[in-house]
Write a protein that holds these residues in place. Sequence first.
Motif, PDB file in Angstrom:
ATOM      1  N   HIS A  37       0.834  -1.198   0.000  1.00 29.13           N
ATOM      2  CA  HIS A  37       0.000   0.000   0.000  1.00 29.13           C
ATOM      3  C   HIS A  37       0.872   1.252   0.000  1.00 29.13           C
ATOM      4  O   HIS A  37       0.605   2.212  -0.725  1.00 29.13           O
ATOM      5  N   GLU A  38       1.933   1.227   0.781  1.00 24.62           N
ATOM      6  CA  GLU A  38       2.839   2.378   0.813  1.00 24.62           C
ATOM      7  C   GLU A  38       3.498   2.588  -0.545  1.00 24.62           C
ATOM      8  O   GLU A  38       3.665   3.730  -0.991  1.00 24.62           O
ATOM      9  N   ALA A  39       3.861   1.503  -1.224  1.00 26.55           N
ATOM     10  CA  ALA A  39       4.481   1.631  -2.546  1.00 26.55           C
ATOM     11  C   ALA A  39       3.550   2.361  -3.502  1.00 26.55           C
ATOM     12  O   ALA A  39       3.972   3.268  -4.230  1.00 26.55           O
ATOM     13  N   ARG A  61      12.018  12.451  -7.081  1.00 27.82           N
ATOM     14  CA  ARG A  61      12.889  11.290  -7.274  1.00 27.82           C
ATOM     15  C   ARG A  61      12.838  10.368  -6.057  1.00 27.82           C
ATOM     16  O   ARG A  61      12.795   9.153  -6.189  1.00 27.82           O
ATOM     17  N   GLU A  62      12.825  10.947  -4.882  1.00 30.62           N
ATOM     18  CA  GLU A  62      12.784  10.145  -3.650  1.00 30.62           C
ATOM     19  C   GLU A  62      11.510   9.297  -3.573  1.00 30.62           C
ATOM     20  O   GLU A  62      11.556   8.121  -3.212  1.00 30.62           O
ATOM     21  N   ALA A  63      10.373   9.884  -3.940  1.00 34.18           N
ATOM     22  CA  ALA A  63       9.112   9.130  -3.900  1.00 34.18           C
ATOM     23  C   ALA A  63       9.130   7.972  -4.895  1.00 34.18           C
ATOM     24  O   ALA A  63       8.749   6.849  -4.563  1.00 34.18           O
ATOM     25  N   PHE A  64       9.601   8.233  -6.132  1.00 32.86           N
ATOM     26  CA  PHE A  64       9.664   7.160  -7.130  1.00 32.86           C
ATOM     27  C   PHE A  64      10.670   6.085  -6.716  1.00 32.86           C
ATOM     28  O   PHE A  64      10.433   4.890  -6.894  1.00 32.86           O
ATOM     29  N   ALA A  65      11.813   6.496  -6.152  1.00 34.71           N
ATOM     30  CA  ALA A  65      12.823   5.528  -5.715  1.00 34.71           C
ATOM     31  C   ALA A  65      12.297   4.672  -4.563  1.00 34.71           C
ATOM     32  O   ALA A  65      12.532   3.459  -4.523  1.00 34.71           O
ATOM     33  N   THR A  66      11.582   5.282  -3.640  1.00 31.93           N
ATOM     34  CA  THR A  66      10.998   4.528  -2.525  1.00 31.93           C
ATOM     35  C   THR A  66       9.950   3.553  -3.038  1.00 31.93           C
ATOM     36  O   THR A  66       9.901   2.391  -2.615  1.00 31.93           O
ATOM     37  N   CYS A  67       9.117   4.011  -3.965  1.00 35.84           N
ATOM     38  CA  CYS A  67       8.122   3.127  -4.565  1.00 35.84           C
ATOM     39  C   CYS A  67       8.799   1.931  -5.226  1.00 35.84           C
ATOM     40  O   CYS A  67       8.383   0.788  -5.031  1.00 35.84           O
ATOM     41  N   GLU A  68       9.854   2.195  -6.005  1.00 34.45           N
ATOM     42  CA  GLU A  68      10.559   1.107  -6.702  1.00 34.45           C
ATOM     43  C   GLU A  68      11.112   0.096  -5.708  1.00 34.45           C
ATOM     44  O   GLU A  68      10.966  -1.104  -5.877  1.00 34.45           O
TER      45      GLU A  68
END
Length: 167
Positions: A37-39, A61-68
């Motif tokens: 869910h967080e991803a 970038r941080e949000a996309f990297a965390t999602c990945e």
Amino acid sequence: VEQVGWNAMTRHAYGVAAHSFAAAIDLLQRADGASAHEAMLQLVLGNAQLMTHGYGDARVREAFATCERLARSAGLQELRFRALIGLGTVAIAAGDPLRADPHVAQMAAMVANEAPQCAAQALWRSGDVHLQKGALAAARADLERAAATEAAPGIPFGTDLQVDIHG
């Protein structure tokens, strides 16, 4: 809190959406087993941050990297693929297509090993990276292959969860 973010996104109130998704993520991080869910929330946070702060903002970038990272660890292929598209897009928009190369390589590996349904989208992004580098022949080859490959329904060419390439 999350629903406020979704409502804000539909109304193009991206600042409110980013704040709401960040608050929802904060709550999820306190709960156990919430990585899937967080991803997903990290992906929409990245989109909201992109709309309010632009491609160059570190939070995008941080949000996309965390999602990945979260999607990879949870085995969420489509979500991971969208995050990789986001990371590649951020690099290209920043005028640094070389920084997009690792993301394109990861997408190609996913297509070869676990997500063949994403081939059209991976070829499109690869063609875009080649185009930004000035490698026109390689760009043309990838984009022609992308156009000849049937895109998977429900997997957008961008990161936006609201986009359906067939609708």
